[in-house]
Design a protein around this motif. Structure first.
Motif, PDB file in Angstrom:
ATOM      1  N   GLN A 163       9.956  13.095 -18.427  1.00 46.66           N
ATOM      2  CA  GLN A 163      10.851  13.335 -19.155  1.00 46.66           C
ATOM      3  C   GLN A 163      12.423  12.684 -19.518  1.00 46.66           C
ATOM      4  O   GLN A 163      13.111  12.948 -19.933  1.00 46.66           O
ATOM      5  CB  GLN A 163      11.530  15.021 -18.597  1.00 46.66           C
ATOM      6  N   LEU A 164      12.900  12.346 -18.597  1.00 48.97           N
ATOM      7  CA  LEU A 164      14.300  11.689 -18.253  1.00 48.97           C
ATOM      8  C   LEU A 164      14.147   9.476 -17.891  1.00 48.97           C
ATOM      9  O   LEU A 164      13.282   9.392 -18.120  1.00 48.97           O
ATOM     10  CB  LEU A 164      15.004  11.605 -17.038  1.00 48.97           C
ATOM     11  N   PRO A 165      14.807   9.424 -18.966  1.00 51.48           N
ATOM     12  CA  PRO A 165      14.342   7.603 -19.613  1.00 51.48           C
ATOM     13  C   PRO A 165      14.606   7.367 -18.110  1.00 51.48           C
ATOM     14  O   PRO A 165      14.990   7.047 -17.345  1.00 51.48           O
ATOM     15  CB  PRO A 165      16.140   7.822 -20.611  1.00 51.48           C
ATOM     16  N   ILE A 166      13.744   6.014 -18.019  1.00 49.88           N
ATOM     17  CA  ILE A 166      13.863   5.141 -17.145  1.00 49.88           C
ATOM     18  C   ILE A 166      15.037   3.750 -17.669  1.00 49.88           C
ATOM     19  O   ILE A 166      15.007   3.255 -16.241  1.00 49.88           O
ATOM     20  CB  ILE A 166      12.447   4.707 -16.721  1.00 49.88           C
ATOM     21  N   ALA A 167      15.255   3.701 -18.357  1.00 45.37           N
ATOM     22  CA  ALA A 167      15.585   1.862 -18.777  1.00 45.37           C
ATOM     23  C   ALA A 167      16.723   2.403 -19.000  1.00 45.37           C
ATOM     24  O   ALA A 167      17.458   3.372 -19.038  1.00 45.37           O
ATOM     25  CB  ALA A 167      15.358   2.139 -20.287  1.00 45.37           C
ATOM     26  N   HIS A 168      17.737   1.341 -18.824  1.00 41.57           N
ATOM     27  CA  HIS A 168      18.763   0.670 -19.081  1.00 41.57           C
ATOM     28  C   HIS A 168      19.738  -0.717 -19.819  1.00 41.57           C
ATOM     29  O   HIS A 168      18.631  -1.089 -19.948  1.00 41.57           O
ATOM     30  CB  HIS A 168      19.801   0.717 -17.820  1.00 41.57           C
ATOM     31  N   MET A 169      20.895   0.074 -20.553  1.00 40.99           N
ATOM     32  CA  MET A 169      20.781  -1.297 -21.333  1.00 40.99           C
ATOM     33  C   MET A 169      21.214  -2.575 -21.200  1.00 40.99           C
ATOM     34  O   MET A 169      22.149  -2.656 -19.624  1.00 40.99           O
ATOM     35  CB  MET A 169      21.852  -0.881 -22.282  1.00 40.99           C
ATOM     36  N   LEU A 170      21.631  -2.957 -21.580  1.00 44.83           N
ATOM     37  CA  LEU A 170      22.226  -4.784 -21.302  1.00 44.83           C
ATOM     38  C   LEU A 170      22.922  -4.249 -21.809  1.00 44.83           C
ATOM     39  O   LEU A 170      25.065  -5.131 -21.123  1.00 44.83           O
ATOM     40  CB  LEU A 170      21.306  -5.903 -21.807  1.00 44.83           C
ATOM     41  N   TYR A 171      23.935  -4.212 -22.657  1.00 46.70           N
ATOM     42  CA  TYR A 171      24.698  -3.885 -23.151  1.00 46.70           C
ATOM     43  C   TYR A 171      25.859  -2.943 -22.305  1.00 46.70           C
ATOM     44  O   TYR A 171      25.376  -1.980 -21.938  1.00 46.70           O
ATOM     45  CB  TYR A 171      24.645  -3.195 -24.424  1.00 46.70           C
ATOM     46  N   GLY A 172      27.353  -3.824 -22.678  1.00 46.67           N
ATOM     47  CA  GLY A 172      28.310  -3.397 -21.367  1.00 46.67           C
ATOM     48  C   GLY A 172      28.236  -3.179 -20.069  1.00 46.67           C
ATOM     49  O   GLY A 172      28.868  -3.151 -19.410  1.00 46.67           O
ATOM     50  N   LYS A 173      26.611  -4.519 -19.796  1.00 47.57           N
ATOM     51  CA  LYS A 173      26.553  -4.084 -18.505  1.00 47.57           C
ATOM     52  C   LYS A 173      27.588  -6.098 -17.749  1.00 47.57           C
ATOM     53  O   LYS A 173      27.913  -6.431 -18.615  1.00 47.57           O
ATOM     54  CB  LYS A 173      25.117  -5.012 -17.589  1.00 47.57           C
ATOM     55  N   ARG A 174      28.350  -5.687 -16.387  1.00 45.79           N
ATOM     56  CA  ARG A 174      28.709  -6.794 -15.804  1.00 45.79           C
ATOM     57  C   ARG A 174      27.797  -7.913 -15.420  1.00 45.79           C
ATOM     58  O   ARG A 174      26.607  -7.338 -14.724  1.00 45.79           O
ATOM     59  CB  ARG A 174      30.147  -6.487 -14.969  1.00 45.79           C
ATOM     60  N   ILE A 175      27.984  -9.125 -16.198  1.00 40.69           N
ATOM     61  CA  ILE A 175      26.185 -10.047 -16.005  1.00 40.69           C
ATOM     62  C   ILE A 175      27.159 -11.057 -14.929  1.00 40.69           C
ATOM     63  O   ILE A 175      28.150 -11.716 -14.693  1.00 40.69           O
ATOM     64  CB  ILE A 175      26.113 -10.779 -16.957  1.00 40.69           C
ATOM     65  N   GLY A 176      26.922 -11.264 -13.323  1.00 37.53           N
ATOM     66  CA  GLY A 176      27.340 -11.811 -12.450  1.00 37.53           C
ATOM     67  C   GLY A 176      26.683 -13.409 -12.555  1.00 37.53           C
ATOM     68  O   GLY A 176      25.270 -13.445 -12.222  1.00 37.53           O
ATOM     69  N   LEU A 177      26.962 -14.561 -12.891  1.00 34.91           N
ATOM     70  CA  LEU A 177      26.272 -15.808 -12.946  1.00 34.91           C
ATOM     71  C   LEU A 177      26.440 -16.396 -11.775  1.00 34.91           C
ATOM     72  O   LEU A 177      28.193 -17.085 -11.401  1.00 34.91           O
ATOM     73  CB  LEU A 177      26.273 -16.796 -13.805  1.00 34.91           C
ATOM     74  N   VAL A 178      25.883 -17.268 -10.960  1.00 32.83           N
ATOM     75  CA  VAL A 178      25.679 -18.051  -9.208  1.00 32.83           C
ATOM     76  C   VAL A 178      25.555 -19.158  -9.432  1.00 32.83           C
ATOM     77  O   VAL A 178      24.242 -19.283  -9.957  1.00 32.83           O
ATOM     78  CB  VAL A 178      25.236 -17.390  -7.883  1.00 32.83           C
ATOM     79  N   GLY A 179      26.473 -19.874  -9.977  1.00 33.53           N
ATOM     80  CA  GLY A 179      26.240 -21.394 -10.662  1.00 33.53           C
ATOM     81  C   GLY A 179      26.099 -21.160 -11.985  1.00 33.53           C
ATOM     82  O   GLY A 179      26.179 -20.541 -12.973  1.00 33.53           O
ATOM     83  N   PHE A 180      27.222 -21.777 -12.942  1.00 33.67           N
ATOM     84  CA  PHE A 180      27.653 -22.737 -14.230  1.00 33.67           C
ATOM     85  C   PHE A 180      27.350 -23.638 -14.536  1.00 33.67           C
ATOM     86  O   PHE A 180      27.914 -24.297 -15.185  1.00 33.67           O
ATOM     87  CB  PHE A 180      29.313 -22.418 -14.496  1.00 33.67           C
ATOM     88  N   GLY A 181      25.924 -24.218 -14.003  1.00 31.33           N
ATOM     89  CA  GLY A 181      25.889 -25.513 -15.033  1.00 31.33           C
ATOM     90  C   GLY A 181      25.046 -25.691 -16.651  1.00 31.33           C
ATOM     91  O   GLY A 181      25.414 -24.204 -16.675  1.00 31.33           O
ATOM     92  N   GLY A 182      24.349 -26.467 -16.670  1.00 26.82           N
ATOM     93  CA  GLY A 182      23.659 -26.258 -18.258  1.00 26.82           C
ATOM     94  C   GLY A 182      22.171 -25.479 -18.115  1.00 26.82           C
ATOM     95  O   GLY A 182      22.701 -24.712 -19.454  1.00 26.82           O
ATOM     96  N   ILE A 183      22.302 -24.466 -17.418  1.00 25.55           N
ATOM     97  CA  ILE A 183      21.437 -23.572 -17.449  1.00 25.55           C
ATOM     98  C   ILE A 183      22.382 -21.965 -17.141  1.00 25.55           C
ATOM     99  O   ILE A 183      22.566 -21.013 -18.274  1.00 25.55           O
ATOM    100  CB  ILE A 183      19.869 -23.271 -16.572  1.00 25.55           C
ATOM    101  N   GLY A 184      23.147 -21.905 -15.994  1.00 25.22           N
ATOM    102  CA  GLY A 184      24.483 -21.355 -16.567  1.00 25.22           C
ATOM    103  C   GLY A 184      24.627 -20.257 -17.724  1.00 25.22           C
ATOM    104  O   GLY A 184      25.263 -19.440 -18.370  1.00 25.22           O
ATOM    105  N   SER A 185      25.774 -22.547 -18.073  1.00 19.78           N
ATOM    106  CA  SER A 185      26.219 -22.046 -19.341  1.00 19.78           C
ATOM    107  C   SER A 185      25.327 -21.260 -20.408  1.00 19.78           C
ATOM    108  O   SER A 185      26.006 -20.900 -21.364  1.00 19.78           O
ATOM    109  CB  SER A 185      26.815 -23.087 -19.400  1.00 19.78           C
ATOM    110  N   ARG A 186      24.210 -21.634 -20.532  1.00 26.77           N
ATOM    111  CA  ARG A 186      23.214 -21.255 -21.334  1.00 26.77           C
ATOM    112  C   ARG A 186      22.939 -19.944 -21.279  1.00 26.77           C
ATOM    113  O   ARG A 186      22.986 -19.385 -22.355  1.00 26.77           O
ATOM    114  CB  ARG A 186      22.179 -21.957 -21.713  1.00 26.77           C
ATOM    115  N   VAL A 187      22.605 -19.547 -19.935  1.00 26.82           N
ATOM    116  CA  VAL A 187      22.292 -17.630 -20.095  1.00 26.82           C
ATOM    117  C   VAL A 187      23.785 -17.149 -20.432  1.00 26.82           C
ATOM    118  O   VAL A 187      23.735 -16.434 -21.592  1.00 26.82           O
ATOM    119  CB  VAL A 187      22.391 -17.692 -18.784  1.00 26.82           C
ATOM    120  N   ALA A 188      24.658 -17.678 -20.584  1.00 25.74           N
ATOM    121  CA  ALA A 188      26.244 -16.670 -20.810  1.00 25.74           C
ATOM    122  C   ALA A 188      26.088 -16.736 -22.215  1.00 25.74           C
ATOM    123  O   ALA A 188      26.643 -16.235 -23.239  1.00 25.74           O
ATOM    124  CB  ALA A 188      27.137 -17.812 -20.280  1.00 25.74           C
ATOM    125  N   HIS A 189      26.386 -18.449 -23.335  1.00 28.57           N
ATOM    126  CA  HIS A 189      25.480 -18.437 -25.087  1.00 28.57           C
ATOM    127  C   HIS A 189      25.166 -17.467 -25.078  1.00 28.57           C
ATOM    128  O   HIS A 189      25.134 -16.377 -26.096  1.00 28.57           O
ATOM    129  CB  HIS A 189      25.501 -20.301 -24.729  1.00 28.57           C
TER     130      HIS A 189
END
Length: 326
Positions: A140-166
């Motif tokens: 009866q109640l939703p089980i999903a959560h939006m990605l919009y508005g969330k705080r995303i923490g990337l541990v490591g910011f090399g080629g893949i991490g920076s691409r995820v941020a993009h």
């Protein structure tokens, strides 16, 4: 034909890829030998002692003793990004180049798979699918959560991490990252690890495996994680202490975890991680795209032939550039 000798060493799971690389190399290189099992490598054998370039999988233990036992060896290389088995410091001291296959297609594939994991976890894709497959009544109640508005923490910011941020930039969330190097992306806030773990709604790992990162997420650091967070790991399994992770996930620290990599692979059939109802687990294949695999072959050939011709690898494939002076 290019003079010199290349030794390839594969394992059963990488055999087909290495055979394709072998076939391509034989069209350009005079000497090519392929060992199909680690046990085939004899440091006293002629193929090893005459090798100029050693091409093998990233987990193979290229130790100082092994590297020093080949008098002609000038380079070791891996067809893909990870070189966790290579003693890069020893290679540098011995004047041996370390190269990898840092293909753009692989970077993009891992980044896309990471976002896929985030969405599948937030929207509880498996849970929704289970409702249909088991003919359950819709909740009866939703089980999903939006990605919009969330705080995303990337541990490591090399080629893949920076691409995820993009990729995440248009989603309207807040992106923070922890990395030993300076973070210059104006859309990403640099924070320390404790801050990232304690404030992020989604935590995604993008560091390589080394002495510094082994079990980076241990009992103490996992206690810092914001309760109800999502954890995604498409990097290396050894970055997480799996015993500590199981206990944290079992006790409700995480809303859901999504793992494609594990400390020991394949994941043991008796691993307690398999029993977690809030876990998405895949066997180190979620980012293995057709496009990335196709890119590995010509890149491996390019790296090997450049090295045999006395040239250094391109900067993006050069793991120990400090060896250039030697």
């Amino acid at each position: 034909m290019i003079s010199g000798h290349v030794l390839l060493l594969s394992e059963p799971s990488t055999l087909q890829l290495f055979e394709e690389i072998e076939a391509a190399l034989k069209l350009r290189v005079a000497g090519v030998t392929h060992f199909r099992h680690a046990s085939d490598l004899d440091v006293k054998s002629e193929p090893w002692r005459s090798s100029d370039v050693f091409l093998t999988y990233g987990g193979f233990p290229c130790t100082r003793d092994l590297l020093a036992s080949s008098p002609r060896l000038r380079a070791i290389a891996c067809p893909w990004t990870g070189t966790e088995g290579f003693d890069e410091a020893a290679a540098t001291q011995l004047g041996i180049v370390v190269a990898n296959g840092h293909a753009e297609e692989n970077t993009f594939s891992v980044a896309e798979a990471t976002v896929l994991f985030m969405l599948a976890a937030l929207y509880d894709l498996h849970g929704a699918e289970k409702v249909l497959r088991e003919n359950r009544r819709r909740p009866q109640l939703p089980i999903a959560h939006m990605l919009y508005g969330k705080r995303i923490g990337l541990v490591g910011f090399g080629g893949i991490g920076s691409r995820v941020a993009h990729l995440l930039a248009p989603w309207g969330g807040e992106i923070v990252a922890y990395d030993r190097a300076a973070i210059t992306d104006p859309h990403v806030q640099a924070v320390d690890l404790a801050t990232l773990l304690s404030t992020s709604d989604v935590i995604s790992l993008h560091v390589g495996l080394s002495h510094e990162t082994y079990h980076l997420l241990n009992h103490e650091n996992l206690k810092l994680v914001k309760r109800g967070a999502i954890l995604v790991n498409t990097a290396r399994g050894g970055v997480i202490d799996e015993t500590a992770l199981y206990e944290a996930a079992r006790d409700g620290r995480f809303a859901r975890i999504a793992l494609d990599v594990f400390d020991k692979e394949p994941l043991s059939p008796t691993s307690p991680l398999r029993d977690l109802p809030n876990a998405i687990l895949t066997p180190h294949m979620i980012a293995q795209t057709v496009e990335a695999r196709a890119a590995f072959i010509p890149l491996a050939v390019e790296n090997v032939t450049r090295l045999l011709e006395g040239e250094l690898p391109e900067a993006e494939y050069f793991r120990n550039p400090e060896v250039a002076a030697r």
